[in-house]
Design an enzyme around this catalytic site. Structure first.
Site, short mmCIF file in Angstrom:
data_model
loop_
_atom_site.label_atom_id
_atom_site.label_comp_id
_atom_site.label_asym_id
_atom_site.label_seq_id
_atom_site.Cartn_x
_atom_site.Cartn_y
_atom_site.Cartn_z
N ARG A 1 8.30 5.67 68.78
CA ARG A 1 9.59 6.36 68.72
C ARG A 1 10.17 6.41 70.12
O ARG A 1 9.45 6.60 71.10
CB ARG A 1 9.43 7.79 68.16
CG ARG A 1 9.23 7.86 66.65
CD ARG A 1 10.46 7.40 65.89
NE ARG A 1 10.33 7.51 64.44
CZ ARG A 1 9.93 6.52 63.67
NH1 ARG A 1 9.60 5.35 64.20
NH2 ARG A 1 9.86 6.69 62.36
N GLU B 1 20.07 5.13 68.86
CA GLU B 1 20.12 3.88 68.11
C GLU B 1 21.36 3.85 67.23
O GLU B 1 21.64 4.85 66.56
CB GLU B 1 18.86 3.71 67.25
CG GLU B 1 17.58 3.60 68.09
CD GLU B 1 16.32 3.40 67.25
OE1 GLU B 1 16.44 3.36 66.00
OE2 GLU B 1 15.25 3.27 67.84
N HIS C 1 14.83 -2.06 66.49
CA HIS C 1 14.03 -1.23 65.58
C HIS C 1 13.69 -2.01 64.30
O HIS C 1 13.86 -1.52 63.18
CB HIS C 1 14.75 0.07 65.23
CG HIS C 1 13.82 1.16 64.79
ND1 HIS C 1 14.05 2.48 65.04
CD2 HIS C 1 12.63 1.12 64.10
CE1 HIS C 1 13.07 3.21 64.53
NE2 HIS C 1 12.20 2.42 63.95
#
Length: 320
Positions: free
Chosen positions: A231, A260, A279
């Site tokens: 993370r 993000e 991601h």
């Protein structure tokens, strides 16, 4: 007897629906990704597979009928864990689904940085033939894996194929196969100077937030690479940027970020010693198959027998 209700907020094959109906004949099963498909039934659902943010108001406010939530993701930090805990809702994650694709991404980033593949791709676009001073090897180096769950274990197994020395950091400190030395998080500063690659596979919790900052980057070798697929919040991003700019570490492969999508003005985009991926480390053609076949259906068999010792049961105190 009132009909029980199960929502699956994803599109799944009819063969899976047939299996689920056979295992849980008392349930009416509503499946589909479109909100219009499942929203009208949210308040009545006893079992939900796949969390959506809208479900917090729809299924938790008032008198909730929700008993069990099977997450579609491994991470659960964005869910209302306090509400689940207060309502005694069982939460199981999709932990383990990502072990193959994420471990592949970890090595793609490590090899890309080590063998300068990202540099050569940029040179190819410019038709520029240059050695780029590439001279590093992955073999027989030391990798430090922070978070030795299913992803960490698979990463350690692959590392052994490269004859690497594997150091693991896990909360329990319990040894595991393919990890040469296992430590607890309080020993992090002792192992960082030993590592050529520092890999973060940690979930986001109160303990892991901001775990890696200026002090940790200073302790790393100047020749070391940082890989983060856990993370973004586990790293103090401004400290990382400074460490990269000041060449305190050799480079970084990053799949997760505090913000993000990553803002276009973020310096990480333009750094020669950084690989940015959006991601996607957990993306795989087999995702649905693994969630349904390996986790949900075995858990459903137990749930129907009122056996609530389910696979990937989330500990609300730990946050994972």
């Amino acid at each position: 007897m009132a009909e029980r209700l199960m929502l699956i907020t994803q599109n799944i094959d009819d063969s899976y629906l047939q299996q689920i109906n056979e295992l849980a004949p008392d349930f009416k099963v509503i499946a589909g990704r479109d909100k219009e498909k499942w929203e009208p039934y949210a308040k009545e659902a006893e079992v939900i597979v796949g969390w959506k943010n809208e479900l917090e108001k729809l299924s938790l406010d008032g008198e909730s009928k929700l008993q069990w939530l099977q997450s579609w993701s491994a991470g659960v930090n964005n869910m209302p864990l306090n509400k689940f805990s207060e309502s005694d809702i069982i939460l199981t994650s999709a932990n383990g689904v990502h072990a193959y694709p994420i471990s592949e991404t970890i090595f793609a980033l490590m090899l890309g940085l080590t063998r300068k593949i990202h540099t050569y791709v940029k040179q190819q676009q410019k038709k520029h033939w240059h050695h780029a001073h590439m001279n590093l090897e992955l073999h027989e180096k030391t990798i430090g894996i922070n978070g030795v769950g299913e992803i960490g274990k698979e990463t350690a197994r692959i590392a052994k194929a490269f004859r690497m020395n594997v150091i693991g950091v896990r909360h329990s400190g319990i040894p595991t196969e393919n990890v040469d030395e296992m430590y607890t998080p309080d020993k992090l500063h002792e192992i960082l100077p030993l590592c050529d690659y520092v890999v973060i596979t940690l979930p986001l919790t109160e303990d892991t937030q901001g775990m890696f900052g200026s002090e940790e980057f200073y302790l790393m070798k100047k020749s070391a690479f940082l890989i983060n697929i856990g993370r973004g919040e586990v790293i103090k991003e401004k400290d990382l940027i400074l460490a990269l700019q000041e060449q305190e570490i050799a480079g970084a492969g990053l799949d997760v970020f505090i913000q993000e999508p990553l803002d276009g003005t973020n310096p990480l985009w333009g750094m020669e010693n950084v690989i940015v991926t959006p991601h996607t480390s957990g993306s795989t053609e087999h995702y649905t198959k693994r969630v349904i076949e390996d986790i949900f259906i075995p858990n459903l068999k137990k749930y129907m027998k009122e056996d609530y010792q389910l696979t990937n049961l989330v500990d609300y105190e730990k946050g994972y």
